[in-house]
Structures are given as structure tokens and as C-alpha cells.
Design a protein around this motif. Structure first.
Motif, PDB file in Angstrom:
ATOM      1  N   UNK A  72       0.839  -1.202   0.000  1.00  0.00           N
ATOM      2  CA  UNK A  72       0.000   0.000   0.000  1.00  0.00           C
ATOM      3  C   UNK A  72       0.879   1.259   0.000  1.00  0.00           C
ATOM      4  N   UNK A  73       1.903   1.264   0.838  1.00  0.00           N
ATOM      5  CA  UNK A  73       2.819   2.407   0.874  1.00  0.00           C
ATOM      6  C   UNK A  73       3.519   2.607  -0.454  1.00  0.00           C
ATOM      7  N   UNK A  74       3.919   1.500  -1.093  1.00  0.00           N
ATOM      8  CA  UNK A  74       4.597   1.598  -2.386  1.00  0.00           C
ATOM      9  C   UNK A  74       3.660   2.134  -3.459  1.00  0.00           C
ATOM     10  N   UNK A  75       2.390   1.700  -3.429  1.00  0.00           N
ATOM     11  CA  UNK A  75       1.428   2.171  -4.425  1.00  0.00           C
ATOM     12  C   UNK A  75       1.195   3.675  -4.269  1.00  0.00           C
ATOM     13  N   UNK A  76       1.066   4.137  -3.023  1.00  0.00           N
ATOM     14  CA  UNK A  76       0.817   5.560  -2.799  1.00  0.00           C
ATOM     15  C   UNK A  76       2.072   6.388  -3.083  1.00  0.00           C
ATOM     16  N   UNK A  77       3.248   5.812  -2.842  1.00  0.00           N
ATOM     17  CA  UNK A  77       4.492   6.502  -3.193  1.00  0.00           C
ATOM     18  C   UNK A  77       4.622   6.597  -4.710  1.00  0.00           C
ATOM     19  N   UNK A  78       4.207   5.550  -5.419  1.00  0.00           N
ATOM     20  CA  UNK A  78       4.240   5.565  -6.884  1.00  0.00           C
ATOM     21  C   UNK A  78       3.298   6.635  -7.426  1.00  0.00           C
ATOM     22  N   UNK A  79       2.140   6.799  -6.784  1.00  0.00           N
ATOM     23  CA  UNK A  79       1.171   7.823  -7.200  1.00  0.00           C
ATOM     24  C   UNK A  79       1.808   9.209  -7.125  1.00  0.00           C
ATOM     25  N   UNK A  80       2.481   9.497  -6.013  1.00  0.00           N
ATOM     26  CA  UNK A  80       3.132  10.795  -5.854  1.00  0.00           C
ATOM     27  C   UNK A  80       4.259  10.968  -6.866  1.00  0.00           C
ATOM     28  N   UNK A  81       5.043   9.916  -7.074  1.00  0.00           N
ATOM     29  CA  UNK A  81       6.155   9.980  -8.031  1.00  0.00           C
ATOM     30  C   UNK A  81       5.680  10.230  -9.451  1.00  0.00           C
ATOM     31  N   UNK A  82       4.600   9.552  -9.852  1.00  0.00           N
ATOM     32  CA  UNK A  82       4.062   9.741 -11.205  1.00  0.00           C
ATOM     33  C   UNK A  82       3.553  11.170 -11.372  1.00  0.00           C
ATOM     34  N   UNK A  83       2.854  11.684 -10.341  1.00  0.00           N
ATOM     35  CA  UNK A  83       2.337  13.051 -10.412  1.00  0.00           C
ATOM     36  C   UNK A  83       3.485  14.051 -10.548  1.00  0.00           C
ATOM     37  N   UNK A  84       4.552  13.846  -9.795  1.00  0.00           N
ATOM     38  CA  UNK A  84       5.701  14.763  -9.873  1.00  0.00           C
ATOM     39  C   UNK A  84       6.381  14.688 -11.235  1.00  0.00           C
ATOM     40  N   UNK A  85       6.490  13.470 -11.790  1.00  0.00           N
ATOM     41  CA  UNK A  85       7.113  13.307 -13.103  1.00  0.00           C
ATOM     42  C   UNK A  85       6.257  13.966 -14.197  1.00  0.00           C
ATOM     43  N   UNK A  86       4.932  13.846 -14.065  1.00  0.00           N
ATOM     44  CA  UNK A  86       4.035  14.508 -15.035  1.00  0.00           C
ATOM     45  C   UNK A  86       4.222  16.017 -15.007  1.00  0.00           C
ATOM     46  N   UNK A  87       4.475  16.574 -13.820  1.00  0.00           N
ATOM     47  CA  UNK A  87       4.728  18.014 -13.706  1.00  0.00           C
ATOM     48  C   UNK A  87       5.991  18.417 -14.450  1.00  0.00           C
ATOM     49  N   UNK A  88       7.011  17.553 -14.409  1.00  0.00           N
ATOM     50  CA  UNK A  88       8.255  17.847 -15.134  1.00  0.00           C
ATOM     51  C   UNK A  88       7.997  17.875 -16.635  1.00  0.00           C
ATOM     52  N   UNK A  89       7.122  16.979 -17.101  1.00  0.00           N
ATOM     53  CA  UNK A  89       6.792  16.928 -18.523  1.00  0.00           C
ATOM     54  C   UNK A  89       6.027  18.181 -18.936  1.00  0.00           C
ATOM     55  N   UNK A  90       4.992  18.538 -18.141  1.00  0.00           N
ATOM     56  CA  UNK A  90       4.142  19.676 -18.491  1.00  0.00           C
ATOM     57  C   UNK A  90       3.689  20.403 -17.224  1.00  0.00           C
ATOM     58  N   UNK A  91       4.307  21.540 -16.888  1.00  0.00           N
ATOM     59  CA  UNK A  91       3.942  22.265 -15.661  1.00  0.00           C
ATOM     60  C   UNK A  91       2.500  22.779 -15.641  1.00  0.00           C
ATOM     61  N   UNK A  92       1.841  22.843 -16.807  1.00  0.00           N
ATOM     62  CA  UNK A  92       0.462  23.326 -16.846  1.00  0.00           C
ATOM     63  C   UNK A  92      -0.528  22.316 -16.268  1.00  0.00           C
ATOM     64  N   UNK A  93      -0.065  21.099 -15.979  1.00  0.00           N
ATOM     65  CA  UNK A  93      -0.945  20.079 -15.387  1.00  0.00           C
ATOM     66  C   UNK A  93      -1.110  20.280 -13.880  1.00  0.00           C
ATOM     67  N   UNK A  94      -0.338  21.207 -13.317  1.00  0.00           N
ATOM     68  CA  UNK A  94      -0.333  21.391 -11.860  1.00  0.00           C
ATOM     69  C   UNK A  94      -1.713  21.621 -11.237  1.00  0.00           C
ATOM     70  N   UNK A  95      -2.539  22.535 -11.769  1.00  0.00           N
ATOM     71  CA  UNK A  95      -3.848  22.765 -11.123  1.00  0.00           C
ATOM     72  C   UNK A  95      -4.715  21.507 -11.054  1.00  0.00           C
TER      73      UNK A  95
END
Length: 129
Positions: A72-95
């Protein structure tokens, strides 16, 4: 996007390194398909959540290295990591990601055991006699 973007996600004792690259939507965790690694549908949804929020589930390949903690901890850590990586790709996804709560690191972790106690807060049973 010239090459892969990477980010780190953490939750409790779990740490995941996420590598995001253009592709057809393959998600791999520690060399296995994420549906095989995270058997429970709830955990699979946690991993997919940021990609579903920005409607790019089939646009990126995600490679995740997970260590420590439980599933469960790994899945939720992966969720945060994917969200952060998506921000690097496109900062307009932040909102969109922020509104869905994918960018917040969950600070809760296990409280340490105190001396003179059985657990963090549980004391030894009191005996009057």
C-alpha cells in the motif's frame, strides 16, 4: 519531451523512483506489470490515478523502482512519483493534479516506541496487587 523524466515518491517507509517516457501506456514495477505486482484493484487505481486525472493513461510508459514499506505504501508513493514526473513533462498540469490531491506527500508514519512502554503509546498492564 526529448528523453525520460524522473521523480521520487515517498510514503511511510516506501520509496519509489519513477521514470516517465513517451509510449503506449505500459506501467512496470520492479520488472513486473503493475497489475501483477499490485494484485488488489484499489492499489492499481492508486497507481493509475494521476495519469487518469490528466487523461494520459495511454500516452506514457512508466517504469517504477519500489523499495521498502508494504504494497500500500509503495502504491501511494508511486502515485506521488508519477504526479511529480508529469509536472516535469508539463507544468500546466499542476492545477488539475493539485485539485485531485496527487501532489501532497502524506506525512503520517509510524510513531516510535517509547521506553517504559510496550508500544508507542500502549503501557504495561497496571496491577494494583
Amino acid at each position: 519531451m526529448e528523453k525520460q523524466k524522473n521523480a521520487v515518491g515517498r510514503r511511510k517507509e516506501a520509496v519509489t523512483r519513477v521514470f516517465l517516457s513517451r509510449g503506449e501506456g505500459k506501467i512496470t514495477v520492479n520488472g513486473k506489470d503493475y497489475k501483477q505486482y499490485f494484485a488488489l484493484p484499489y492499489l492499481q487505481n492508486q497507481v493509475e490515478a494521476p495519469l487518469k486525472t490528466v487523461e494520459s493513461l495511454d500516452k506514457f510508459d512508466v517504469l517504477i523502482n519500489a523499495q521498502g514499506g508494504g504494497l500500500k505504501g509503495q502504491a501511494e508513493a508511486a502515485k506521488l512519483g508519477i504526479a511529480r514526473a508529469l509536472l516535469e513533462v508539463n507544468p500546466e498540469l499542476r492545477p488539475a493534479l493539485k485539485a485531485a490531491g496527487h501532489l501532497k506527500r502524506d506525512p503520517r508514519s509510524v510513531e516510535r516506541k517509547k521506553f517504559g512502554h510496550k508500544k508507542a503509546r500502549r503501557s504495561f498492564q497496571f496491577s494494583k496487587r
